[in-house]
Design an enzyme around this catalytic site. Sequence first.
Site, PDB file in Angstrom:
ATOM      1  N   ARG A 133      -8.728 -14.611   5.937  1.00  0.00           N
ATOM      2  CA  ARG A 133      -8.414 -15.378   7.133  1.00  0.00           C
ATOM      3  C   ARG A 133      -9.085 -14.794   8.372  1.00  0.00           C
ATOM      4  NH1 ARG A 133      -2.875 -13.760   9.621  1.00  0.00           N
ATOM      5  NH2 ARG A 133      -2.706 -11.571   9.122  1.00  0.00           N
ATOM      6  N   THR A 138      -7.108  -1.315  12.578  1.00  0.00           N
ATOM      7  CA  THR A 138      -7.898  -2.158  11.680  1.00  0.00           C
ATOM      8  C   THR A 138      -9.280  -2.451  12.261  1.00  0.00           C
ATOM      9  OG1 THR A 138      -5.893  -3.204  10.863  1.00  0.00           O
ATOM     10  CG2 THR A 138      -7.955  -4.389  10.492  1.00  0.00           C
ATOM     11  N   LYS A 140      -8.791   1.581   9.308  1.00  0.00           N
ATOM     12  CA  LYS A 140      -8.583   0.756   8.110  1.00  0.00           C
ATOM     13  C   LYS A 140      -9.627  -0.356   8.145  1.00  0.00           C
ATOM     14  CE  LYS A 140      -5.245  -2.503   6.337  1.00  0.00           C
ATOM     15  NZ  LYS A 140      -3.871  -2.743   5.933  1.00  0.00           N
ATOM     16  N   LYS A 197     -11.684  -3.494   6.850  1.00  0.00           N
ATOM     17  CA  LYS A 197     -11.552  -4.658   5.986  1.00  0.00           C
ATOM     18  C   LYS A 197     -12.872  -4.906   5.257  1.00  0.00           C
ATOM     19  CE  LYS A 197      -7.334  -6.105   7.089  1.00  0.00           C
ATOM     20  NZ  LYS A 197      -6.250  -6.210   6.078  1.00  0.00           N
ATOM     21  N   ASP A 231      -9.551  -1.986   2.860  1.00  0.00           N
ATOM     22  CA  ASP A 231      -8.662  -3.034   2.361  1.00  0.00           C
ATOM     23  C   ASP A 231      -9.510  -4.224   1.939  1.00  0.00           C
ATOM     24  OD1 ASP A 231      -6.717  -4.852   1.784  1.00  0.00           O
ATOM     25  OD2 ASP A 231      -5.674  -4.724   3.724  1.00  0.00           O
ATOM     26  N   GLU A 281      -7.017  -0.571  -0.571  1.00  0.00           N
ATOM     27  CA  GLU A 281      -5.880  -1.475  -0.660  1.00  0.00           C
ATOM     28  C   GLU A 281      -6.270  -2.748  -1.390  1.00  0.00           C
ATOM     29  OE1 GLU A 281      -3.124  -3.095   2.659  1.00  0.00           O
ATOM     30  OE2 GLU A 281      -4.148  -1.377   3.504  1.00  0.00           O
ATOM     31  N   ASP A 300      -0.865  -4.033  -2.129  1.00  0.00           N
ATOM     32  CA  ASP A 300      -0.290  -4.670  -0.933  1.00  0.00           C
ATOM     33  C   ASP A 300       0.208  -6.070  -1.294  1.00  0.00           C
ATOM     34  OD1 ASP A 300       0.447  -5.627   1.519  1.00  0.00           O
ATOM     35  OD2 ASP A 300      -1.535  -5.567   2.432  1.00  0.00           O
ATOM     36  N   LYS A 323       5.758  -3.993   3.650  1.00  0.00           N
ATOM     37  CA  LYS A 323       5.757  -4.781   4.889  1.00  0.00           C
ATOM     38  C   LYS A 323       7.064  -5.556   4.959  1.00  0.00           C
ATOM     39  CE  LYS A 323       0.742  -5.451   5.153  1.00  0.00           C
ATOM     40  NZ  LYS A 323      -0.366  -6.362   4.792  1.00  0.00           N
ATOM     41  N   CYS A 362       1.930  -3.883   8.612  1.00  0.00           N
ATOM     42  CA  CYS A 362       2.423  -5.064   9.315  1.00  0.00           C
ATOM     43  C   CYS A 362       1.401  -6.186   9.165  1.00  0.00           C
ATOM     44  CB  CYS A 362       2.668  -4.774  10.798  1.00  0.00           C
ATOM     45  SG  CYS A 362       1.218  -4.241  11.719  1.00  0.00           S
ATOM     46  N   LEU A 414      -0.161  -9.555  11.533  1.00  0.00           N
ATOM     47  CA  LEU A 414      -0.521  -9.607  12.954  1.00  0.00           C
ATOM     48  C   LEU A 414       0.764  -9.868  13.703  1.00  0.00           C
ATOM     49  CD1 LEU A 414      -3.805 -11.539  13.542  1.00  0.00           C
ATOM     50  CD2 LEU A 414      -3.265  -9.188  14.134  1.00  0.00           C
ATOM     51  N   ASP A 421       0.359   1.921   9.095  1.00  0.00           N
ATOM     52  CA  ASP A 421      -0.608   0.898   9.513  1.00  0.00           C
ATOM     53  C   ASP A 421       0.158  -0.111  10.367  1.00  0.00           C
ATOM     54  OD1 ASP A 421      -2.765  -0.878   9.669  1.00  0.00           O
ATOM     55  OD2 ASP A 421      -2.251  -1.829   7.768  1.00  0.00           O
ATOM     56  N   ASP A 433      -0.548  -1.368  13.601  1.00  0.00           N
ATOM     57  CA  ASP A 433      -1.456  -1.501  14.736  1.00  0.00           C
ATOM     58  C   ASP A 433      -1.356  -2.861  15.432  1.00  0.00           C
ATOM     59  OD1 ASP A 433      -2.534  -2.989  12.696  1.00  0.00           O
ATOM     60  OD2 ASP A 433      -4.583  -2.254  12.939  1.00  0.00           O
TER      61      ASP A 433
END
Length: 363
Positions: free
Chosen positions: A24, A135, A160, A162, A190, A218, A243, A267, A295, A297, A320, A322
Amino acid sequence: MKITNIRLGRISVPLRVPFKTAVRSVSSVEDVIVEIHTDTGAVGYGEAPPTGAVTGDTAGAIIGAVRDHIAPTLLGREVDDFENLMLALQGCILKNTSAKAAVDMALWDLYGQLYHIPVYKMLGGSRSQIVTDITISVNDPEEMARDARNAVDRGYDCLKCKVGKDAPLDLRRLQAIRAEVGQGIKLRIDANQGWKPKEAVRILGQMEDAGLDIEFVEQPVAQHDLTGLKYVTDNVSIPVMADESVQGPADALTIMQMRAADLVNIKLMKAGGLYNALKIASAAEVYGVECMLGCMLEAKVSVNAAIHLACARQVITKIDLDGPVLCTEDPILGGAVFHEKDITVSDEPGLGIKGVEKITYLD
Ligand SMILES: [Mg+2]
């Protein structure tokens, strides 16, 4: 302390840069806020981000679950009847873990206020300060290296990154970031389900051979492919964290029993709140599996609740959280104090949230 009203609202907080993962891309935090009012005047605060791509929960679904199922279940009941409230909340509708998480944290907030104790102390109180990573969204290698440089300049020492989108680029992405930040900065990655199992083993092997010093990876493979997840875990030396495969306590137990991953990302939005997240943490203690607290967003109401859990339990060794530091502003009053990566939990009773600015109420 009796529950007299449950109010819903929306907040919109712009991000500093668009948040992009393998599944996304978004440019603002658009969350649902829950306020639980009581006959003592105490208010409990909760928040849920609509993260359809991960939890399946849209804003409409969160609002509908609270209005049509959760509120009728909780209105008129005593906060002191806590265990029974938790069971009623989890049992009043299937799934809808984000809505449950928002209400769960508001109830913990009230329970702490009722007995004048901060929630992290109630849950164990292992520490009062934690350090979060930040991130780096998936982009071209050059842009990721630039974002990594900006993060390090802001004081972050754990990134972290992506990956998992356009797999052949992933090695180059990490090479560019490592070359930019040098040694001494932790890099975790991740893939957000972006690789096939054999592809993951190949890419991670290349990253090891290139000396990129990856702390852990992840969710390399699809959510439901636990056999594939185990295949990756068994065939790379970089630790593997589950995750999206861990949507709740039952998934966490299955993965720990299978040894399908080395680490688990807890989470609140996947677990359905602190009540279930605690079960995952306890199972992880039994199995000797370290956890990250992550978390979506999220703005600071729900991240603040996660901070209380992270500060409570020693098994949570990686942070994590952030969400708030990715935003351009913080409309939340009270709660944890952020100095970029350094987070100090609130010692106020409950969760310490005092209010939410710029809220648009839905009633
Ligand atoms: Mg993840």
